[in-house]
Design a protein around this motif. Structure first.
Motif, PDB file in Angstrom:
ATOM      1  N   GLU A 151      51.573  42.988  27.675  1.00  0.00           N
ATOM      2  CA  GLU A 151      51.263  43.235  29.085  1.00  0.00           C
ATOM      3  C   GLU A 151      52.449  42.950  29.993  1.00  0.00           C
ATOM      4  OE1 GLU A 151      49.671  41.065  27.189  1.00  0.00           O
ATOM      5  OE2 GLU A 151      47.670  41.934  26.804  1.00  0.00           O
ATOM      6  N   THR A 174      48.541  52.370  22.140  1.00  0.00           N
ATOM      7  CA  THR A 174      48.097  51.480  23.218  1.00  0.00           C
ATOM      8  C   THR A 174      49.257  50.645  23.744  1.00  0.00           C
ATOM      9  OG1 THR A 174      45.855  51.329  22.316  1.00  0.00           O
ATOM     10  CG2 THR A 174      46.560  49.570  23.798  1.00  0.00           C
ATOM     11  N   GLU A 175      50.056  50.083  22.851  1.00  0.00           N
ATOM     12  CA  GLU A 175      51.217  49.287  23.278  1.00  0.00           C
ATOM     13  C   GLU A 175      52.226  50.143  24.025  1.00  0.00           C
ATOM     14  OE1 GLU A 175      51.396  45.836  19.824  1.00  0.00           O
ATOM     15  OE2 GLU A 175      52.193  47.842  19.397  1.00  0.00           O
ATOM     16  N   MET A 185      51.059  50.906  27.576  1.00  0.00           N
ATOM     17  CA  MET A 185      51.272  49.760  28.462  1.00  0.00           C
ATOM     18  C   MET A 185      52.737  49.664  28.871  1.00  0.00           C
ATOM     19  SD  MET A 185      48.832  47.141  26.355  1.00  0.00           S
ATOM     20  CE  MET A 185      49.051  45.700  27.375  1.00  0.00           C
ATOM     21  N   GLU A 224      50.963  51.862  32.027  1.00  0.00           N
ATOM     22  CA  GLU A 224      49.819  51.054  32.442  1.00  0.00           C
ATOM     23  C   GLU A 224      50.216  49.718  33.052  1.00  0.00           C
ATOM     24  OE1 GLU A 224      46.903  52.126  32.703  1.00  0.00           O
ATOM     25  OE2 GLU A 224      47.176  54.018  31.635  1.00  0.00           O
ATOM     26  N   ASN A 225      51.252  49.067  32.532  1.00  0.00           N
ATOM     27  CA  ASN A 225      51.631  47.760  33.075  1.00  0.00           C
ATOM     28  C   ASN A 225      52.082  47.871  34.527  1.00  0.00           C
ATOM     29  OD1 ASN A 225      51.008  46.379  30.727  1.00  0.00           O
ATOM     30  ND2 ASN A 225      53.094  46.405  29.939  1.00  0.00           N
ATOM     31  N   ARG A 273      49.044  48.473  36.682  1.00  0.00           N
ATOM     32  CA  ARG A 273      48.255  47.244  36.842  1.00  0.00           C
ATOM     33  C   ARG A 273      48.849  46.343  37.917  1.00  0.00           C
ATOM     34  NH1 ARG A 273      49.607  42.529  35.102  1.00  0.00           N
ATOM     35  NH2 ARG A 273      51.048  43.332  33.523  1.00  0.00           N
TER      36      ARG A 273
END
Length: 364
Positions: free
Chosen positions: A285, A324-325, A328, A332-333, A336
């Motif tokens: 994350e 998924t990693e 991110m 996505e990170n 967020r």
């Protein structure tokens, strides 16, 4: 009795692979690269640091939508590299961080807005995470303004608010008089609180360790290190120690690894080593990307411009990163962190009024 030479013989394991097929097929770089394009089509890159506005300033004419060979970034290469968002640096060279810092930053803001206005079919100026998504759905690359130099604030929270009203979303704390090797002054702490209230993210790359530690403890929103790799992999003043990476991960901030030879190394595997290290130490994350294109920095082989991101993602796929990693890391990170800043700002603005513009004692 049958002759011994008539008895059929068995095939030893490994003698004839054609019978069993290859149990460990070799995946070529071309296949990983093809997979990388598929991943990035779904999860584009949010690039944490671009020097494009200042690089365009001296040019008499340019067209980013058609293509511009004089810089590392244009719309065709952004699309080839699957870049969905760019943070445009408004930072100032050392010689402009004196009396003209505010004016020079406003000129950079004006230049950035004019560049966006000239290329409406390719790029779009945005402020929020939701607007980034809207830009992507419209086929535009989202442009987020910042980081700007802390010198632009000129010890005035009123100026910070004006810069934010013009679109500024990230402020670098490196070199600020109120954020030095002793940590934050009382005014510096008030700056962080006001940044939280406005939704302006703190960029801690290049700031002294006491400042990083204090901001990580004080800020209600995640922070960014827009150009910081792992010091354990490659020592550099702007790279982060493992202890700081752990703290950054606990605060849900972002270490945005730069694609520069000086900080990350001369080749794609060197950059991937930093990304691996940050992912392991701080968590998936916490890691993101910072192209640092059009800043004058040298870039690793095969990462010469913004079209080359698929080559880095192909290397990470080869190393076993999951989709998924990777999502991110690329998209996505950053989303967020922006969403968190937006939410915190809305809540803070309901709770308290702006702090008076000028501090009583900025050095306190």
């Amino acid at each position: 009795m049958a002759d011994l030479h008539d008895v059929p013989t068995t095939t030893e394991v490994g003698e004839d692979d054609s019978l069993l097929g290859d149990p460990f097929p070799v995946v070529s770089h071309a296949e990983f690269l093809e997979q990388a394009h598929v991943v990035l089509a779904a999860h584009p890159v949010a690039d944490g640091y671009s020097g494009l506005p200042r690089a365009l300033g001296p040019l008499p004419w340019y067209d980013l939508e058609l293509g511009e060979a004089a810089v590392d970034t244009d719309v065709p290469r952004l699309r080839e590299g699957h870049v969905g968002a760019l943070f445009w640096s408004l930072d100032l060279p050392e010689e402009e961080r004196g009396e003209r810092a505010v004016g020079a930053t406003l000129e950079q803001l004006d230049l950035a807005r004019r560049v966006v206005g000239r290329h409406p079919e390719g790029i779009r100026l945005v402020r929020t995470a939701g607007q980034i998504i809207d830009a992507r759905h419209c086929g535009r690359v989202a442009v987020v303004l910042g980081p700007a130099s802390a010198a632009a604030v000129d010890d005035s929270l009123g100026i910070l608010r004006v810069l934010n009203s013009l679109g500024l979303r990230v402020l670098s704390l490196a070199g600020a008089a109120w954020a030095d090797r002793e940590g934050l002054t009382r005014f510096g702490e008030e700056v962080i609180r006001e940044m939280n209230r406005l939704g302006v993210l703190a960029d801690l790359s290049g700031a002294p360790e006491p400042v990083l530690a204090r901001v990580l403890a004080l800020s209600k929103t995640p922070v960014l290190c827009t150009r910081s790799a792992a010091a354990a992999v490659r020592p550099h003043p702007a790279n982060l120690s493992d202890a700081l990476l752990v703290q950054l991960g606990e605060q849900q901030g972002l270490c945005m690894v730069p694609l520069t030879t000086e900080q990350s190394g001369p080749a794609v595997p060197d950059v991937a080593d930093h990304l691996d290290h940050v992912r392991i130490v701080a968590g998936p994350e916490c890691v993101a990307l910072s192209g640092s294109y059009d800043t004058g920095a040298a870039h690793p082989r095969d990462l010469a411009d913004t079209s080359r991101y698929p080559h880095l993602i192909a290397e990470l796929l080869r190393r076993g990163w999951s989709e998924t990693e990777l999502s991110m890391l690329t998209w996505e990170n950053v989303q967020r962190v922006l969403r968190s800043a937006d939410f915190t700002a809305r809540a803070a603005q309901r709770r308290r009024e702006p702090t008076p513009a000028s501090p009583t004692d900025p050095e306190a």
